[in-house]
Scaffold this motif. Sequence first.
Motif, PDB file in Angstrom:
ATOM      1  N   ASN A  64      34.241 -38.515   6.936  1.00 42.74           N
ATOM      2  CA  ASN A  64      35.663 -38.358   7.222  1.00 42.74           C
ATOM      3  C   ASN A  64      36.538 -39.096   6.202  1.00 42.74           C
ATOM      4  OD1 ASN A  64      34.960 -36.871   9.475  1.00 42.74           O
ATOM      5  ND2 ASN A  64      35.208 -38.558  10.909  1.00 42.74           N
ATOM      6  N   LEU A  65      36.108 -40.298   5.808  1.00 47.22           N
ATOM      7  CA  LEU A  65      36.919 -41.113   4.905  1.00 47.22           C
ATOM      8  C   LEU A  65      36.964 -40.557   3.481  1.00 47.22           C
ATOM      9  CD1 LEU A  65      35.998 -44.743   6.046  1.00 47.22           C
ATOM     10  CD2 LEU A  65      38.148 -43.527   6.412  1.00 47.22           C
ATOM     11  N   TRP A 105      36.163 -45.693  -1.051  1.00 53.23           N
ATOM     12  CA  TRP A 105      35.199 -46.786  -1.184  1.00 53.23           C
ATOM     13  C   TRP A 105      34.678 -47.243   0.176  1.00 53.23           C
ATOM     14  CZ3 TRP A 105      32.644 -47.370  -5.304  1.00 53.23           C
ATOM     15  CH2 TRP A 105      33.209 -47.071  -6.541  1.00 53.23           C
ATOM     16  N   LEU A 106      35.526 -47.213   1.188  1.00 56.10           N
ATOM     17  CA  LEU A 106      35.038 -47.531   2.533  1.00 56.10           C
ATOM     18  C   LEU A 106      34.034 -46.488   2.999  1.00 56.10           C
ATOM     19  CD1 LEU A 106      38.353 -48.655   4.318  1.00 56.10           C
ATOM     20  CD2 LEU A 106      36.391 -50.102   3.714  1.00 56.10           C
ATOM     21  N   GLY A 107      34.299 -45.221   2.649  1.00 58.15           N
ATOM     22  CA  GLY A 107      33.362 -44.153   2.991  1.00 58.15           C
ATOM     23  C   GLY A 107      32.025 -44.340   2.311  1.00 58.15           C
ATOM     24  N   VAL A 108      32.058 -44.707   1.029  1.00 60.76           N
ATOM     25  CA  VAL A 108      30.812 -44.976   0.305  1.00 60.76           C
ATOM     26  C   VAL A 108      30.065 -46.135   0.968  1.00 60.76           C
ATOM     27  CG1 VAL A 108      29.847 -45.797  -1.878  1.00 60.76           C
ATOM     28  CG2 VAL A 108      31.647 -44.053  -1.886  1.00 60.76           C
ATOM     29  N   PHE A 128      28.250 -44.878   3.909  1.00 62.31           N
ATOM     30  CA  PHE A 128      27.031 -44.178   3.508  1.00 62.31           C
ATOM     31  C   PHE A 128      25.910 -45.165   3.204  1.00 62.31           C
ATOM     32  CE2 PHE A 128      29.484 -40.233   1.902  1.00 62.31           C
ATOM     33  CZ  PHE A 128      29.306 -39.613   3.128  1.00 62.31           C
ATOM     34  N   VAL A 129      26.248 -46.255   2.522  1.00 61.39           N
ATOM     35  CA  VAL A 129      25.249 -47.273   2.179  1.00 61.39           C
ATOM     36  C   VAL A 129      24.671 -47.898   3.448  1.00 61.39           C
ATOM     37  CG1 VAL A 129      24.883 -49.513   1.082  1.00 61.39           C
ATOM     38  CG2 VAL A 129      26.227 -47.748  -0.092  1.00 61.39           C
ATOM     39  N   ALA A 130      25.556 -48.229   4.400  1.00 62.62           N
ATOM     40  CA  ALA A 130      25.098 -48.823   5.657  1.00 62.62           C
ATOM     41  C   ALA A 130      24.221 -47.852   6.435  1.00 62.62           C
ATOM     42  CB  ALA A 130      26.297 -49.248   6.501  1.00 62.62           C
ATOM     43  N   LEU A 170      22.978 -36.471   3.450  1.00 66.24           N
ATOM     44  CA  LEU A 170      23.984 -37.247   2.721  1.00 66.24           C
ATOM     45  C   LEU A 170      24.621 -36.408   1.615  1.00 66.24           C
ATOM     46  CD1 LEU A 170      22.300 -40.765   2.451  1.00 66.24           C
ATOM     47  CD2 LEU A 170      24.344 -40.170   3.756  1.00 66.24           C
ATOM     48  N   ALA A 171      23.807 -35.600   0.943  1.00 65.58           N
ATOM     49  CA  ALA A 171      24.346 -34.713  -0.096  1.00 65.58           C
ATOM     50  C   ALA A 171      25.311 -33.708   0.510  1.00 65.58           C
ATOM     51  CB  ALA A 171      23.204 -33.991  -0.811  1.00 65.58           C
ATOM     52  N   GLY A 172      24.957 -33.199   1.688  1.00 70.14           N
ATOM     53  CA  GLY A 172      25.842 -32.256   2.369  1.00 70.14           C
ATOM     54  C   GLY A 172      27.180 -32.883   2.731  1.00 70.14           C
ATOM     55  N   GLY A 173      27.153 -34.155   3.150  1.00 69.59           N
ATOM     56  CA  GLY A 173      28.391 -34.852   3.473  1.00 69.59           C
ATOM     57  C   GLY A 173      29.235 -35.143   2.242  1.00 69.59           C
ATOM     58  N   TRP A 174      28.588 -35.579   1.163  1.00 70.19           N
ATOM     59  CA  TRP A 174      29.302 -35.928  -0.054  1.00 70.19           C
ATOM     60  C   TRP A 174      29.942 -34.706  -0.709  1.00 70.19           C
ATOM     61  CZ3 TRP A 174      31.254 -40.051  -2.327  1.00 70.19           C
ATOM     62  CH2 TRP A 174      31.617 -39.962  -3.665  1.00 70.19           C
TER      63      TRP A 174
END
Length: 274
Positions: free
Chosen positions: A55-56, A81-84, A87-89, A113-117
Amino acid sequence: MDKYLLKRAARPFSLIVALVVCGLGIRLSWQAGYQDIGRALAIFFAAVIAQIGVNLINDHRDIETHSLTDQAKHAIKRNLWLGVGCFVAAAGLGLWLVWLTGWQLFLLGVIGLAGGWFYTAKPIAYKHRGLGLVGVFIFTGVMMVYGAWMAMGGDWSLRVFLLSLPVSLIASLILLANEIRDYEDDKTKQIGTLSVRIGLLPARILFVILAIAPFAAVFSLYELIPRFWMVLPALILLIAPLKEFLKPEGQRQKLPPVTGRFFAGFGLLYWFAV
């Protein structure tokens, strides 16, 4: 600018999607004897964090396609950056689950993750190609149910895939609710969502079809769903979205959240039905 505020950019109403679809995968695994509360909690947290991340980052392409104030651009970059970070978490929790289960879950996670990005990121940006509903059906629906099932210890299963279809259809319905709400704005800014490409009237017809389709899917799978009739009360929750989406431009702001409530009600009833 309000659109890019953190509390709106995170789209909290959409988090019910992650909870319902992962909850379905966990429930099916629990029935099959894969019962681990630690894994279940990790799956829920990873799914919600990943959904927030999607979403972010959803608005970051607006910097290129919209005329924005410096304040709005700063908010978008912050959200990216918050969205990234989300993803890391989520990936950290995912790797722990992979360590417990195996490489198949890792492959599923990478694809997810690729689908979201690439929902809005170049070079694919499938939202802008009118493929958002298809992507959400696959990545936020089927794959999240299946991912939760596998993370709990389940193996490849046609039954799980089939049982994921009703909730996956409503996941796409929520996205369509967003597209209908933002239709005029997206059309003005030449954002190629499916609704913009096919027009508002066909999008509204598709909304009705997608609203009915989950019930049809449940009834067609009655052999796999012993208490299929339990989803019928969710029809009452459809009244609000169907009334909302008929409103004129500028008055459809409640369409996504009321569609989310329909999804929540249907999803909870569906858990008990399977």
